[in-house]
Design a protein around this motif. Structure first.
Motif, PDB file in Angstrom:
ATOM      1  N   VAL B 653     -23.684  29.698  -6.004  1.00 28.18           N
ATOM      2  CA  VAL B 653     -23.411  30.672  -7.068  1.00 28.18           C
ATOM      3  C   VAL B 653     -24.685  30.915  -7.871  1.00 28.18           C
ATOM      4  CG1 VAL B 653     -22.146  31.020  -9.239  1.00 28.18           C
ATOM      5  CG2 VAL B 653     -20.940  30.216  -7.199  1.00 28.18           C
ATOM      6  N   SER B 654     -25.393  29.810  -8.170  1.00 29.26           N
ATOM      7  CA  SER B 654     -26.624  29.906  -8.946  1.00 29.26           C
ATOM      8  C   SER B 654     -27.638  30.799  -8.248  1.00 29.26           C
ATOM      9  CB  SER B 654     -27.150  28.495  -9.172  1.00 29.26           C
ATOM     10  OG  SER B 654     -28.516  28.490  -9.333  1.00 29.26           O
ATOM     11  N   VAL B 657     -26.549  34.451  -8.376  1.00 26.67           N
ATOM     12  CA  VAL B 657     -26.743  35.059  -9.713  1.00 26.67           C
ATOM     13  C   VAL B 657     -28.215  35.364  -9.940  1.00 26.67           C
ATOM     14  CG1 VAL B 657     -26.616  34.548 -12.189  1.00 26.67           C
ATOM     15  CG2 VAL B 657     -24.650  34.087 -10.716  1.00 26.67           C
ATOM     16  N   ILE B 658     -29.086  34.363  -9.556  1.00 21.30           N
ATOM     17  CA  ILE B 658     -30.535  34.545  -9.746  1.00 21.30           C
ATOM     18  C   ILE B 658     -30.995  35.772  -8.972  1.00 21.30           C
ATOM     19  CG2 ILE B 658     -32.794  33.542  -9.181  1.00 21.30           C
ATOM     20  CD1 ILE B 658     -31.482  30.783  -9.886  1.00 21.30           C
ATOM     21  N   LEU B 661     -29.552  39.055 -10.601  1.00 25.46           N
ATOM     22  CA  LEU B 661     -30.199  39.410 -11.855  1.00 25.46           C
ATOM     23  C   LEU B 661     -31.633  39.872 -11.625  1.00 25.46           C
ATOM     24  CD1 LEU B 661     -28.886  36.579 -14.234  1.00 25.46           C
ATOM     25  CD2 LEU B 661     -28.233  38.977 -14.238  1.00 25.46           C
ATOM     26  N   SER B 662     -32.327  39.209 -10.692  1.00 24.95           N
ATOM     27  CA  SER B 662     -33.705  39.579 -10.383  1.00 24.95           C
ATOM     28  C   SER B 662     -33.760  40.994  -9.855  1.00 24.95           C
ATOM     29  CB  SER B 662     -34.310  38.633  -9.354  1.00 24.95           C
ATOM     30  OG  SER B 662     -34.246  37.325  -9.821  1.00 24.95           O
ATOM     31  N   GLU B 665     -32.981  43.459 -12.659  1.00 19.43           N
ATOM     32  CA  GLU B 665     -34.108  43.547 -13.581  1.00 19.43           C
ATOM     33  C   GLU B 665     -35.252  44.334 -12.945  1.00 19.43           C
ATOM     34  OE1 GLU B 665     -33.643  42.255 -16.658  1.00 19.43           O
ATOM     35  OE2 GLU B 665     -35.499  43.294 -17.214  1.00 19.43           O
TER      36      GLU B 665
END
Lengths: 173, 667
Positions: B653-654, B657-658, B661-662, B665
């Motif tokens: 999951v981490s 998400v990373i 989001l990257s 962004e």
């Protein structure tokens, strides 16, 4: 004449890299990161505190709790890291994030969710797998009963074993 | 073809009337009955009924039917017929009826006593012709005596020899008509003999006819026997009797107790042709100074002593333990070699007596063989000529309903020991010895198809099968067995099996094919295998010899197939076989029934399926045990697995998400 036993090459290499080079490189990396991006290091150092606590508490071999908390902790921290990297990469910005209650709630809340995951998920999986095993046992018993019906009780290695199967079969799994 | 009631039919031609008995033509063992030839009613015939239980001379019958030797009753036909008075099938021999009556009846009349000058052309010449013809086909008569000779014509000119086929050789002969060696045996086991034995019987017949009486009628059997051994047969028969001088020479020649000296056909031929030979001197046994007292009699020869020993083995064993016999043989008889051999056996006897009395039965016959090597083999009351062991077994079975002494003779190797003694004394008996060794091999195997029953049928080719199931059907040939069993199916009980020890041995001995594999299966300890072996044996018989359909027998066997079907592990295979069996029973085919029960492909499939089932069952059991018996350790393992899964979920999951989001962004 005595012959000197050659030492294995692998063990020599491990001692050189494992004991001397790794701490050095770790230290170099932290110093390098601090020099290159002190705000990020500061955010990470404070934001990942729950993970540090989990790493200290978790004494298990696989360190599952640490990974669980670390993953979720990083999830909560990563949007603020991006904010720092892409908007204003300064100590003030980092301090602003660290003093923002909402940001801290998100970061530590995510870490708390990671811990919750570690607490809830194993019993749930144990229960699920137990149900699956019981179902498998009843399937195997049914298959054994069919084998005995077709091939006789001789297929069971002893009469006792066969009767045990028959008895259990009647009662059902 | 319709058979008139009360009559039985042979080969659809000869009507035999069981009620019309002909005592004038009967033999001591075979009653005679009137016969009518359907194709030629003017023909005068009679039939002799063979005694059930004793093997008639079927080999000789087959030869004589073709050879038709002159000087014998014309032999017409033979086979088995259903004999209503006995309720079973019996062998009958059909002969032409002699019209002049029995020789002994006619010449018994004082007025018609055989004259000296008539003896040659009325008796000796026709009998000599018959014996010559019989010798030509290598069949001794062995039933030559005054009451078995007939006048063929009403004028009583032509003398013929009577039946010799209904009983074993020499069976009906009074002991005086048999040579000393043969008369010791039980009547059924006197041996096939040779023309020399017939000439001996002719000599005795001549003496009886010339004297018109039995000169030894007043003497008991035992006394007569001892007298013959001590004084010779000629001396015993003719002492005090007036034998015409012209006939003295042939009578003495034919009555010689020494087979080497006894006249043969050539000597008698020469005598008939008028050439006179040197008469054989009368010989009596050598009389030693000291006689050997045993069992109330003073013996002067080892031969009489051997006979007395065989009659009283307990006492003989006791005597053998002493030195008396050895000393007598050495000093009085002058036979040191014999004394030494007896001494060796006596030592064994001594040891046997110390161990118990049972062994003496096995040692006394050996001592008897040493003392009188030309005598028959003697074991208890079981006395038989060497070439007649089979007949002796048949006689014992017929008399006692079991074979015990005969079996012991083979088991204890009495025969082997006797042959060994004979070999040491330079008597030739290699062929018979080999045969008996072979028979001993059968006896050592206990499975059906072997044992004493096999020996019985191997040694008696003419003996009908003695199984209670088919004994009434008089089954001589193996091809007659299945029809007989088919008939027996109606009589047999539901538990009875169609193959008992007699039937298995009968098939093994008569069928010219190796059936060891079938017999092995038949003798298996497993019931299913036994049934399978039985079915395979009978199926082989039907396949080889027919008949095409055996409904009764198929039905009988079908009812016994349960254990054989149970041998299949698969229930569905069993159900399939059980569905098929009634259909094949209706076809009456044993080979098909056997194919169904012992189908190779089905057996292999059943076997591999069973093995696979065992493996699957065991694997399932192991898995169940693993699941059920894991306990806390298993729960711990599951929990560890859950923790790992939680960690993995968190990391995944981490990372997701990373990445997400990257990308947002960066976008």
């Amino acid at each position: 004449m005595a012959v000197k036993k050659p030492q294995p090459a692998k063990s020599r290499s491990r001692s050189r890299t494992g004991l001397k080079i790794t701490p050095f490189w770790m230290f170099s990396l932290v110093v390098g990161m601090m020099a290159a991006s002190l705000p990020s290091v500061m955010l990470l150092a404070f934001g990942m505190l729950p993970t540090l606590v989990a790493a200290i508490i978790d004494r298990s071999h696989r360190r599952s709790a640490t990974y669980c908390v670390a993953g979720m902790n990083l999830c909560g921290l990563f949007p603020y890291l991006l904010q720092l990297w892409f908007k204003s990469h300064s100590l003030q910005a980092a301090a602003a994030i660290l003093t923002d209650v909402f940001a801290l709630l998100v970061i530590y809340g995510a870490a708390a969710f990671g811990w919750l995951l570690f607490v809830i998920m194993p019993p749930t999986i144990v229960s699920f797998l137990t149900v699956l095993s019981q179902r498998r046992v009843s399937q195997l018993r049914a298959m054994q009963r069919k084998i005995v019906e077709e091939w006789g009780e001789g297929v069971a290695k002893s009469q006792e074993l066969a009767s045990t199967i028959g008895g259990r079969g009647k009662k059902g799994p | 073809m319709r058979v008139p009631s009360g009559r039985t039919l042979l080969h659809d031609r000869y009507e035999i009337t069981p009620d019309a008995r002909l005592p004038g033509l009967s033999t001591p063992s075979a009653p005679a009955f009137a016969v009518r030839d359907r194709r030629n009613s003017s023909r005068k015939l009679f039939a002799l009924l063979c005694p059930p239980g004793l093997p008639p001379r079927v080999d000789a019958a087959a030869v004589l039917l073709g050879a038709q030797p002159a000087g014998m009753l014309p032999f017409v036909d033979w086979d088995t017929v259903h004999w209503p008075p006995l309720g079973q099938r019996c062998m009958v021999m059909v002969y032409e009826r002699p019209l002049g009556g029995r020789l002994s009846d006619v010449l018994g009349d004082k007025a018609k006593t055989l004259r000296e000058h008539e003896a040659q052309h009325r008796i000796i010449e026709p009998v000599l012709g018959a014996l010559r013809d019989l010798a030509h086909v290598d069949i001794p008569h062995r039933a030559l005596r005054p009451d078995n000779m007939f006048f063929m014509d009403t004028d009583r000119r032509k003398v013929v020899l009577g039946d010799c086929l209904t009983t074993p050789p020499g069976f009906d002969q009074p002991s005086i008509f048999e040579t000393v060696e043969r008369c010791m045996s039980i009547p059924a086991a006197r041996g096939t003999g040779s023309v020399s034995d017939d000439l001996f019987a002719l000599g005795v017949t001549l003496v009886f006819l010339l004297l018109n009486r039995n000169p030894v009628a007043q003497k008991g059997q035992e006394d007569l026997f001892y007298e013959r051994l001590e004084n010779g047969t000629y001396g015993t028969l003719c002492s005090g009797a007036r034998i015409p001088l012209s006939l003295l020479e042939p009578v003495r020649g034919m009555l010689s107790d020494d087979p080497e000296e006894r006249w043969g056909l050539r000597e008698l031929d020469l005598w008939v042709a008028g050439r006179r030979l040197t008469p054989i001197p009368k010989r009596s046994a050598m009389r030693p100074e000291i006689r050997f007292e045993f069992d109330g009699r003073a013996h002067i020869t080892p031969r009489t002593l051997a006979h007395a020993f065989s009659r009283n083995p307990s006492e003989a064993a006791r005597v053998l333990g002493e030195n008396r016999l050895v000393n007598w043989l050495k000093r009085s008889i002058g036979r040191s070699d014999l004394a030494e051999s007896v001494a060796q056996l006596a030592e064994v006897t001594q040891e046997a007596s110390e161990q118990g009395s049972a062994s003496r039965h096995f040692i006394v016959p050996k001592v008897c063989a040493l003392l009188d090597p030309s005598a028959p083999i003697r074991y208890k009351e079981f006395v038989f000529h060497r070439d007649c062991f089979g007949l002796a077994l048949a006689a014992e079975l017929a008399e006692k309903g079991e074979i015990s002494a005969g079996s012991e003779v083979l088991t204890e190797d009495i025969l082997g020991a006797t042959f060994e003694i004979r070999r040491q004394l330079a008597f030739e008996s290699t062929g018979i010895e080999r045969l008996y060794k072979h028979m001993r091999g059968y006896l050592t195997r206990r499975a059906p198809g072997y044992g004493i029953e096999r020996v019985l049928y191997e040694l008696n080719p003419g003996l009908p099968c003695q199984s209670p199931l088919v004994v009434q059907d008089y089954v001589v040939g193996v091809d007659e067995l299945l029809p007989a069993l088919d008939r027996a199916a109606g009589r047999a009980g539901s538990d009875a099996r169609p193959v008992d020890r007699h039937i298995a041995a009968f098939i093994a001995a008569r069928l010219k094919q190796d059936v060891d594999r079938h017999l092995q299966t038949l003798g298996d300890l497993d019931q299913g295998k036994q049934i399978e072996g039985m079915l395979s044996l009978l199926a082989l018989l039907q396949w080889r010899l027919g008949p095409e359909a055996l409904y009764g027998l198929s039905n009988w066997i079908g009812g016994l197939l349960g254990p054989a079907i149970e041998a299949y592990h698969s229930r569905s295979a069993r159900r399939e076989i059980e569905r098929e069996v009634p259909r094949l029973i209706r076809q009456g085919s044993l080979p098909r029934l056997y194919d169904l029960i012992d189908n190779g492909e089905r057996r292999r499939s059943d076997k591999s399926g069973y093995e696979s089932a065992i493996r699957r069952f065991a694997a399932a059991e192991t898995e169940i045990h693993d699941i059920e018996d894991g306990g806390q350790a298993r729960l711990d393992a599951l929990e560890r697995k859950g923790q790992q899964m939680a960690a993995a979920t968190s990391v995944v999951v981490s990372l997701a998400v990373i990445c997400l989001l990257s990308i947002i962004e960066a976008w």
